[in-house]
Design an enzyme around this catalytic site. Structure first.
Site, PDB file in Angstrom:
ATOM      1  N   ARG A  16      40.339 -31.783 -31.446  1.00 26.69           N
ATOM      2  CA  ARG A  16      40.115 -32.366 -33.021  1.00 26.69           C
ATOM      3  C   ARG A  16      41.478 -34.141 -32.817  1.00 26.69           C
ATOM      4  NH1 ARG A  16      35.679 -30.699 -32.373  1.00 26.69           N
ATOM      5  NH2 ARG A  16      34.890 -29.343 -34.001  1.00 26.69           N
TER       6      ARG A  16
ATOM      7  N   HIS B 281      33.393 -39.228 -29.570  1.00 28.55           N
ATOM      8  CA  HIS B 281      33.785 -37.987 -29.874  1.00 28.55           C
ATOM      9  C   HIS B 281      31.833 -37.006 -29.593  1.00 28.55           C
ATOM     10  CE1 HIS B 281      34.221 -34.053 -32.682  1.00 28.55           C
ATOM     11  NE2 HIS B 281      33.751 -33.532 -31.497  1.00 28.55           N
TER      12      HIS B 281
HETATM   13  P1  NDP Z   1      38.159 -21.388 -28.592  1.00 25.50           P
HETATM   14  O1  NDP Z   1      38.637 -19.773 -29.764  1.00 25.50           O
HETATM   15  O2  NDP Z   1      37.420 -20.143 -27.674  1.00 25.50           O
HETATM   16  O3  NDP Z   1      40.365 -21.114 -28.134  1.00 25.50           O
HETATM   17  C1  NDP Z   1      40.944 -21.210 -28.806  1.00 25.50           C
HETATM   18  C2  NDP Z   1      41.995 -21.068 -27.595  1.00 25.50           C
HETATM   19  O4  NDP Z   1      42.957 -21.750 -28.604  1.00 25.50           O
HETATM   20  C3  NDP Z   1      42.410 -19.979 -27.706  1.00 25.50           C
HETATM   21  O5  NDP Z   1      43.153 -19.623 -25.851  1.00 25.50           O
HETATM   22  C4  NDP Z   1      43.502 -19.389 -28.761  1.00 25.50           C
HETATM   23  O6  NDP Z   1      44.266 -18.404 -27.614  1.00 25.50           O
HETATM   24  C5  NDP Z   1      44.490 -20.563 -28.459  1.00 25.50           C
HETATM   25  N1  NDP Z   1      45.010 -20.759 -29.892  1.00 25.50           N
HETATM   26  C6  NDP Z   1      44.718 -21.282 -30.686  1.00 25.50           C
HETATM   27  N2  NDP Z   1      45.799 -21.323 -31.737  1.00 25.50           N
HETATM   28  C7  NDP Z   1      46.912 -21.295 -31.428  1.00 25.50           C
HETATM   29  C8  NDP Z   1      48.041 -21.485 -31.549  1.00 25.50           C
HETATM   30  N3  NDP Z   1      47.954 -21.721 -32.143  1.00 25.50           N
HETATM   31  N4  NDP Z   1      49.179 -21.709 -29.778  1.00 25.50           N
HETATM   32  C9  NDP Z   1      48.595 -21.247 -29.235  1.00 25.50           C
HETATM   33  N5  NDP Z   1      47.037 -21.348 -28.560  1.00 25.50           N
HETATM   34  C10 NDP Z   1      46.496 -21.026 -29.642  1.00 25.50           C
HETATM   35  O7  NDP Z   1      38.033 -21.902 -28.310  1.00 25.50           O
HETATM   36  P2  NDP Z   1      37.103 -23.431 -27.812  1.00 25.50           P
HETATM   37  O8  NDP Z   1      37.323 -23.146 -25.950  1.00 25.50           O
HETATM   38  O9  NDP Z   1      35.658 -22.559 -27.166  1.00 25.50           O
HETATM   39  O10 NDP Z   1      36.989 -24.582 -28.144  1.00 25.50           O
HETATM   40  C11 NDP Z   1      37.980 -25.304 -28.118  1.00 25.50           C
HETATM   41  C12 NDP Z   1      37.780 -26.402 -29.569  1.00 25.50           C
HETATM   42  O11 NDP Z   1      37.049 -27.619 -28.450  1.00 25.50           O
HETATM   43  C13 NDP Z   1      36.980 -26.173 -30.817  1.00 25.50           C
HETATM   44  O12 NDP Z   1      37.390 -25.621 -31.826  1.00 25.50           O
HETATM   45  C14 NDP Z   1      37.035 -27.802 -30.596  1.00 25.50           C
HETATM   46  O13 NDP Z   1      37.833 -28.181 -32.109  1.00 25.50           O
HETATM   47  C15 NDP Z   1      37.019 -28.570 -29.637  1.00 25.50           C
HETATM   48  N6  NDP Z   1      35.460 -28.768 -29.620  1.00 25.50           N
HETATM   49  C16 NDP Z   1      35.388 -30.179 -28.996  1.00 25.50           C
HETATM   50  C17 NDP Z   1      34.156 -30.814 -28.140  1.00 25.50           C
HETATM   51  C18 NDP Z   1      34.777 -32.255 -28.197  1.00 25.50           C
HETATM   52  O14 NDP Z   1      33.419 -33.134 -28.020  1.00 25.50           O
HETATM   53  N7  NDP Z   1      34.887 -33.243 -28.281  1.00 25.50           N
HETATM   54  C19 NDP Z   1      33.280 -29.922 -28.397  1.00 25.50           C
HETATM   55  C20 NDP Z   1      32.953 -28.933 -28.384  1.00 25.50           C
HETATM   56  C21 NDP Z   1      34.378 -28.447 -28.616  1.00 25.50           C
HETATM   57  P3  NDP Z   1      43.846 -17.096 -27.454  1.00 25.50           P
HETATM   58  O15 NDP Z   1      43.256 -17.322 -26.575  1.00 25.50           O
HETATM   59  O16 NDP Z   1      45.315 -16.259 -27.938  1.00 25.50           O
HETATM   60  O17 NDP Z   1      43.093 -16.766 -29.092  1.00 25.50           O
HETATM   61  C1  OXD Z   2      31.408 -28.899 -31.905  1.00 27.40           C
HETATM   62  C2  OXD Z   2      32.279 -30.429 -31.062  1.00 27.40           C
HETATM   63  O1  OXD Z   2      33.154 -28.686 -31.991  1.00 27.40           O
HETATM   64  O2  OXD Z   2      31.280 -31.161 -30.437  1.00 27.40           O
HETATM   65  O3  OXD Z   2      30.947 -28.666 -30.790  1.00 27.40           O
HETATM   66  O4  OXD Z   2      32.921 -30.939 -31.820  1.00 27.40           O
END
Ligand code: NDP
Ligand code: OXD
Length: 308
Positions: free
Chosen positions: A223, A271
């Site tokens: 993001r 994006h």
């Molecule tokens: P998940 O919820 O599966 O994973 C999140 C990860 O981040 C986990 O490993 C979590 O740790 C870690 N995390 C969260 N907060 C912290 C913190 N404060 N410090 C350290 N680690 C942290 O999310 P996804 O993998 O499904 O997606 C990640 C992001 O990708 C989405 O939220 C979205 O913003 C972005 N995205 C972007 C897209 C694009 O087109 N650009 C498309 C889709 C998604 P823990 O394992 O310990 O819980």
């Molecule tokens: C998502 C994205 O969060 O497209 O799925 O950014």
């Protein structure tokens, strides 16, 4: 009992067709044609309608049509409402493609070669194997772990950082603030795949960039709110960072004249790192609804207190 969809019509049409075939007992409605609002138990949306609690008194689950849930004001949603993010193989596969492309581009110095081309300069730099390049992924969730597995297949020296400890074969893992410094010190290419939460907003800042080895590079596919833009520009200016590939910005799109548009060492994509794929996402939703029916835990449940 109905399933309400609020989102692009094209995806809705594919979902409606799959629901009619595979779960005909659950009527599928398109916002704003909700029918009897008291029948709405499930809502899939990027932006939910206002005043959810009053409008849909029997709503049980809010499905995000994307992987992120930062677009929701979690504190304003009805307290008992279950929030579920999108976990589906099509979206994961596209993110793996994007991260692999970006990391390979940075590894092979393509931003620098593009700049040289624009200057009409033919100059080689040493070719290094992937095994000598240390990639670090922030966020070891659904997307981070899948991206790491693919980067490992490509031969990179991979590490991941997350809030709690994760153990993935062949990946060095680091957890929490206490291990962030060690993670960054061994990272030549940093990839952000964190969710945007109050804790992670602005995390890609000077402190992080300075903790990377000089000349490191950045991929942000998470993001725009993760990045402190002036700190990136300053790090590129100093040579602390050599290049950045950004799929996300704040705001989107960036205003005309923003320094990122024409920066020679910043590549922007609008994006598009990944997107929910209608067919595979319909399967994932149907699976979750079957789990719900059977009283089983759902895939992708959001911990509202953590914000992801
Ligand atoms: P998940 O919820 O599966 O994973 C999140 C990860 O981040 C986990 O490993 C979590 O740790 C870690 N995390 C969260 N907060 C912290 C913190 N404060 N410090 C350290 N680690 C942290 O999310 P996804 O993998 O499904 O997606 C990640 C992001 O990708 C989405 O939220 C979205 O913003 C972005 N995205 C972007 C897209 C694009 O087109 N650009 C498309 C889709 C998604 P823990 O394992 O310990 O819980
Ligand atoms: C998502 C994205 O969060 O497209 O799925 O950014």
């Amino acid at each position: 009992m109905t399933f309400l969809y609020k989102g692009p019509a094209q995806r809705g049409a594919i979902w409606a067709e799959q629901f009619a075939r595979k779960m005909p007992q659950l009527p599928f409605c398109f916002w704003p044609d909700v029918g009897d609002a008291a029948q709405v138990r499930f809502l899939a949306a990027w932006e939910p309608p206002a005043r959810l609690e009053e409008t849909f008194p029997n709503l049980e689950i809010l499905f995000s049509v994307g992987a992120g849930v930062d677009q929701f004001d979690l504190s304003a949603l009805p307290p008992g409402l279950q929030v579920v993010r999108m976990v589906e193989p099509g979206l994961t596969a596209c993110m793996c493609e994007y991260v692999s492309w970006a990391v390979l581009s940075l590894h092979r110095g393509i931003p620098q070669y593009r700049e040289q081309q624009q200057r009409g300069e033919w100059k080689e730099h040493p070719v290094r194997p992937a095994s000598s390049r240390r990639v670090g992924v922030m966020g070891m969730g659904t997307l981070g772990r899948a991206a790491l597995a693919q980067l490992r297949q490509l031969g990179f020296d991979c590490a991941g950082w997350s809030r709690s400890r994760r153990n993935d074969p062949g990946i060095r893992t680091f957890a929490g603030e206490a291990e962030l410094g060690d993670f960054l010190a061994r990272t030549d290419i940093l990839v952000c795949l964190l969710p945007l939460t109050p804790e992670t907003r602005g995390i890609l800042d000077r402190r992080i960039f300075d903790a990377l080895p000089p000349g490191a590079s950045l991929v942000n596919a998470a993001r725009g709110g993760h990045l402190v833009q002036p700190d990136l520009l300053a790090a590129l200016e100093r040579g602390q960072l050599s290049a950045a590939i950004l799929d996300v910005c704040e705001p989107e799109p960036l205003p005309q004249g923003h320094p990122f548009w024409n920066h020679p060492r910043i590549w922007l994509t609008p994006h598009v790192a990944s997107a929910t794929q209608a067919e595979t996402a319909a399967e994932a939703l149907l699976d979750n609804l079957r789990r719900h029916d059977a009283g089983l835990p759902l895939e992708g449940v959001v911990d509202r207190s953590q914000g992801y």
